[in-house]
Scaffold this motif. Structure first.
Motif, PDB file in Angstrom:
ATOM      1  N   VAL A  69      54.011  19.905  78.358  1.00 25.14           N
ATOM      2  CA  VAL A  69      53.560  18.560  78.719  1.00 25.14           C
ATOM      3  C   VAL A  69      52.698  18.615  79.975  1.00 25.14           C
ATOM      4  O   VAL A  69      51.665  17.931  80.068  1.00 25.14           O
ATOM      5  N   TYR A  70      53.113  19.417  80.936  1.00 27.12           N
ATOM      6  CA  TYR A  70      52.329  19.565  82.180  1.00 27.12           C
ATOM      7  C   TYR A  70      50.941  20.134  81.884  1.00 27.12           C
ATOM      8  O   TYR A  70      49.932  19.634  82.389  1.00 27.12           O
ATOM      9  N   ILE A  71      50.886  21.162  81.044  1.00 25.76           N
ATOM     10  CA  ILE A  71      49.588  21.757  80.679  1.00 25.76           C
ATOM     11  C   ILE A  71      48.731  20.739  79.937  1.00 25.76           C
ATOM     12  O   ILE A  71      47.526  20.599  80.206  1.00 25.76           O
ATOM     13  N   GLN A  72      49.339  20.013  79.007  1.00 29.55           N
ATOM     14  CA  GLN A  72      48.603  18.976  78.283  1.00 29.55           C
ATOM     15  C   GLN A  72      48.075  17.909  79.234  1.00 29.55           C
ATOM     16  O   GLN A  72      46.944  17.426  79.075  1.00 29.55           O
ATOM     17  N   ALA A  73      48.884  17.535  80.216  1.00 29.67           N
ATOM     18  CA  ALA A  73      48.462  16.519  81.183  1.00 29.67           C
ATOM     19  C   ALA A  73      47.228  16.969  81.952  1.00 29.67           C
ATOM     20  O   ALA A  73      46.306  16.173  82.192  1.00 29.67           O
ATOM     21  N   LEU A  74      47.180  18.242  82.332  1.00 31.66           N
ATOM     22  CA  LEU A  74      46.019  18.760  83.070  1.00 31.66           C
ATOM     23  C   LEU A  74      44.775  18.782  82.179  1.00 31.66           C
ATOM     24  O   LEU A  74      43.677  18.410  82.628  1.00 31.66           O
ATOM     25  N   ILE A  75      44.940  19.219  80.931  1.00 35.66           N
ATOM     26  CA  ILE A  75      43.800  19.240  80.003  1.00 35.66           C
ATOM     27  C   ILE A  75      43.317  17.821  79.737  1.00 35.66           C
ATOM     28  O   ILE A  75      42.114  17.535  79.772  1.00 35.66           O
ATOM     29  N   PHE A  76      44.264  16.926  79.471  1.00 32.78           N
ATOM     30  CA  PHE A  76      43.944  15.524  79.208  1.00 32.78           C
ATOM     31  C   PHE A  76      43.228  14.898  80.404  1.00 32.78           C
ATOM     32  O   PHE A  76      42.243  14.169  80.246  1.00 32.78           O
ATOM     33  N   ASN A  77      43.722  15.184  81.595  1.00 34.30           N
ATOM     34  CA  ASN A  77      43.116  14.649  82.820  1.00 34.30           C
ATOM     35  C   ASN A  77      41.658  15.096  82.943  1.00 34.30           C
ATOM     36  O   ASN A  77      40.771  14.295  83.280  1.00 34.30           O
ATOM     37  N   ARG A  78      41.415  16.355  82.636  1.00 32.48           N
ATOM     38  CA  ARG A  78      40.049  16.886  82.723  1.00 32.48           C
ATOM     39  C   ARG A  78      39.127  16.228  81.695  1.00 32.48           C
ATOM     40  O   ARG A  78      37.982  15.890  81.998  1.00 32.48           O
ATOM     41  N   VAL A  79      39.634  16.028  80.481  1.00 32.89           N
ATOM     42  CA  VAL A  79      38.828  15.409  79.419  1.00 32.89           C
ATOM     43  C   VAL A  79      38.414  13.996  79.815  1.00 32.89           C
ATOM     44  O   VAL A  79      37.238  13.618  79.706  1.00 32.89           O
ATOM     45  N   ILE A  80      39.377  13.196  80.279  1.00 31.76           N
ATOM     46  CA  ILE A  80      39.088  11.800  80.640  1.00 31.76           C
ATOM     47  C   ILE A  80      38.129  11.732  81.819  1.00 31.76           C
ATOM     48  O   ILE A  80      37.197  10.913  81.836  1.00 31.76           O
ATOM     49  N   ASN A  81      38.320  12.600  82.792  1.00 29.04           N
ATOM     50  CA  ASN A  81      37.411  12.611  83.946  1.00 29.04           C
ATOM     51  C   ASN A  81      36.014  13.059  83.556  1.00 29.04           C
ATOM     52  O   ASN A  81      35.012  12.517  84.055  1.00 29.04           O
ATOM     53  N   ASN A  82      35.922  14.037  82.676  1.00 25.14           N
ATOM     54  CA  ASN A  82      34.604  14.543  82.261  1.00 25.14           C
ATOM     55  C   ASN A  82      33.785  13.475  81.541  1.00 25.14           C
ATOM     56  O   ASN A  82      32.553  13.484  81.607  1.00 25.14           O
ATOM     57  N   HIS A  83      34.468  12.554  80.864  1.00 20.98           N
ATOM     58  CA  HIS A  83      33.761  11.520  80.101  1.00 20.98           C
ATOM     59  C   HIS A  83      33.667  10.186  80.857  1.00 20.98           C
ATOM     60  O   HIS A  83      33.211   9.188  80.282  1.00 20.98           O
ATOM     61  N   ASN A  84      34.111  10.193  82.115  1.00 22.09           N
ATOM     62  CA  ASN A  84      33.924   9.031  83.012  1.00 22.09           C
ATOM     63  C   ASN A  84      34.468   7.724  82.420  1.00 22.09           C
ATOM     64  O   ASN A  84      33.820   6.682  82.507  1.00 22.09           O
ATOM     65  N   LEU A  85      35.664   7.783  81.832  1.00 23.01           N
ATOM     66  CA  LEU A  85      36.253   6.570  81.273  1.00 23.01           C
ATOM     67  C   LEU A  85      36.879   5.676  82.347  1.00 23.01           C
ATOM     68  O   LEU A  85      37.091   4.491  82.112  1.00 23.01           O
ATOM     69  N   LEU A  86      37.174   6.244  83.511  1.00 24.64           N
ATOM     70  CA  LEU A  86      37.763   5.481  84.596  1.00 24.64           C
ATOM     71  C   LEU A  86      36.734   5.249  85.697  1.00 24.64           C
ATOM     72  O   LEU A  86      35.632   5.792  85.659  1.00 24.64           O
ATOM     73  N   ALA A  87      37.111   4.426  86.681  1.00 22.34           N
ATOM     74  CA  ALA A  87      36.187   4.066  87.754  1.00 22.34           C
ATOM     75  C   ALA A  87      35.682   5.299  88.490  1.00 22.34           C
ATOM     76  O   ALA A  87      34.500   5.393  88.838  1.00 22.34           O
ATOM     77  N   LYS A  88      36.574   6.241  88.725  1.00 15.91           N
ATOM     78  CA  LYS A  88      36.194   7.491  89.382  1.00 15.91           C
ATOM     79  C   LYS A  88      37.188   8.580  88.979  1.00 15.91           C
ATOM     80  O   LYS A  88      38.320   8.274  88.576  1.00 15.91           O
ATOM     81  N   PRO A  89      36.804   9.851  89.101  1.00 12.39           N
ATOM     82  CA  PRO A  89      37.722  10.937  88.728  1.00 12.39           C
ATOM     83  C   PRO A  89      39.002  10.890  89.565  1.00 12.39           C
ATOM     84  O   PRO A  89      38.968  10.608  90.761  1.00 12.39           O
ATOM     85  N   SER A  90      40.112  11.141  88.911  1.00 11.66           N
ATOM     86  CA  SER A  90      41.401  11.109  89.603  1.00 11.66           C
ATOM     87  C   SER A  90      42.420  11.906  88.792  1.00 11.66           C
ATOM     88  O   SER A  90      42.094  12.481  87.753  1.00 11.66           O
ATOM     89  N   PHE A  91      43.653  11.905  89.285  1.00  8.37           N
ATOM     90  CA  PHE A  91      44.754  12.524  88.548  1.00  8.37           C
ATOM     91  C   PHE A  91      45.589  11.479  87.812  1.00  8.37           C
ATOM     92  O   PHE A  91      46.658  11.791  87.292  1.00  8.37           O
ATOM     93  N   LEU A  92      45.102  10.238  87.770  1.00  8.26           N
ATOM     94  CA  LEU A  92      45.865   9.176  87.115  1.00  8.26           C
ATOM     95  C   LEU A  92      46.063   9.403  85.614  1.00  8.26           C
ATOM     96  O   LEU A  92      47.152   9.124  85.090  1.00  8.26           O
ATOM     97  N   PRO A  93      45.059   9.898  84.874  1.00 13.02           N
ATOM     98  CA  PRO A  93      45.310  10.147  83.441  1.00 13.02           C
ATOM     99  C   PRO A  93      46.460  11.128  83.209  1.00 13.02           C
ATOM    100  O   PRO A  93      47.314  10.912  82.338  1.00 13.02           O
ATOM    101  N   GLY A  94      46.500  12.201  84.003  1.00  8.62           N
ATOM    102  CA  GLY A  94      47.584  13.173  83.877  1.00  8.62           C
ATOM    103  C   GLY A  94      48.929  12.571  84.241  1.00  8.62           C
ATOM    104  O   GLY A  94      49.942  12.833  83.584  1.00  8.62           O
ATOM    105  N   LEU A  95      48.941  11.753  85.300  1.00 14.07           N
ATOM    106  CA  LEU A  95      50.173  11.096  85.723  1.00 14.07           C
ATOM    107  C   LEU A  95      50.700  10.162  84.633  1.00 14.07           C
ATOM    108  O   LEU A  95      51.896  10.169  84.312  1.00 14.07           O
ATOM    109  N   MET A  96      49.801   9.374  84.045  1.00 14.59           N
ATOM    110  CA  MET A  96      50.217   8.430  83.000  1.00 14.59           C
ATOM    111  C   MET A  96      50.615   9.163  81.718  1.00 14.59           C
ATOM    112  O   MET A  96      51.483   8.704  80.977  1.00 14.59           O
TER     113      MET A  96
END
Length: 326
Positions: A69-96
């Motif tokens: 789950v931790y590894i998936q969270a890091l990969i997921f976080n990178r994907v969401i940040n790379n595609h700029n779906l949030l206001a700015k890059p963060s660790f929030l996708p991985g946290l959620m």
């Protein structure tokens, strides 16, 4: 805590790992006597003759699931940040993402749906790349093959095939080659499965693989509502996120708007696909976590009043822990 994860601070890597284990404190405290882990669907097990069902002790099973789950969270976080779906890059996708995979005890153990989430995150990344590609035939073909591999692990994953057509409608102008490329990619994998069954004089069993597609969607559900009270804080955050998304919808980039639409449909498809497995378990809904986690992260990324969003997240964490322990 939310304010800390709004920043791309390397310290958050350690905090995220600590958070993953903290959210699973209850299952480490009450380790089940026995846990089964079926890595593949029955029809795919002859292809890889490895029995994982009793390969791990319960504590090892839970520990490996937490690390995955931790590894998936890091990969997921990178994907969401790379595609700029949030206001700015963060660790929030991985946290959620970790928060979403901690809602139920069944989410915290090794399961086919947990393994399939690696492929689902990969598919999300490729879907979000469709708008940026001049020629997407190869990408769509790859998506079809990934979905086929996921189907070998967990049959309801096949419902993700619908997302190919929905994503193409959202991101691409009509091109019949792209529409059939995904199906060809899917069929390619199962062609080799069919060849294996044919070589073993068992082609009749191959036809049985598709029998669940004839299942009727249930019209009556037996639900113990007390088991799902933990979803109340999640529902509140999703409602707040939806209101915020609606407010900012037409101010966002077109690719961002279409990305959220695609994730919304993916959430629905992943949830509804449970009917393809007659005796499904609650861990099936792990497939809903990646698209759902983006919406949760969107709220906390855009929320203005710190005292409110920090309190809301704290109440969410405490409620999850309470309902897990009681």
């Amino acid at each position: 805590m939310i304010n800390q994860f709004r920043k791309l601070n390397p310290v958050n890597l350690i905090l995220l790992l600590a958070y993953a284990f903290f959210m699973r404190a209850v299952i480490f405290y009450r380790v089940p006597d026995h846990l089964n882990f079926d890595f593949l669907e029955p029809f795919a097990r002859p292809l890889i003759n490895i029995d994982f069902s009793n390969a791990f002790t319960p504590i090892t099973n839970i520990f490996i699931a937490t690390v995955l789950v931790y590894i998936q969270a890091l990969i997921f976080n990178r994907v969401i940040n790379n595609h700029n779906l949030l206001a700015k890059p963060s660790f929030l996708p991985g946290l959620m993402y970790i928060a979403g995979t901690s809602l139920f005890l069944d989410f915290m153990v090794l399961s086919p749906a947990l393994i399939s989430n690696f492929l689902l995150i990969w598919v999300i990344d490729k879907f979000l790349k469709l708008a940026k590609s001049a020629n997407s035939i190869t990408t769509v073909f790859d998506i079809g093959m990934i979905i086929a591999l996921g189907t070998l692990i967990y049959f309801p994953f096949m419902a993700t095939l619908l997302m190919i057509f929905l994503a193409l409608l959202l991101f691409r102008s009509f091109n019949w080659r792209e529409w059939i490329a995904g199906l060809i990619g899917f069929i390619t994998v199962f062609f080799f499965v069919a060849v294996y069954y044919y070589w073993n004089n068992n082609l009749g069993s191959f036809y049985q693989i598709w029998k669940p597609l004839g299942n009727k969607f249930p019209s009556v559900f037996k639900i113990n509502y007390n088991d799902y009270l933990v979803l109340i804080p999640v529902a509140i955050i999703i409602i707040l996120a939806s209101l915020q998304l609606r407010e900012n919808f037409f101010r966002s980039f077109i690719s961002t708007r279409k990305g959220f639409q695609m994730l919304f449909f993916m959430f629905l498809v992943a949830g509804a696909s449970f009917y393809l497995k007659p005796n499904f378990s609650i861990w099936h809904f792990l497939l809903c976590v990646p698209p759902g986690a983006v919406l949760l992260a969107y709220y906390f990324s855009n929320a203005k009043k710190r005292w409110f969003y920090e309190t809301l997240f704290l109440l969410f964490v405490l409620s999850v822990q309470y309902f897990l322990f009681v």
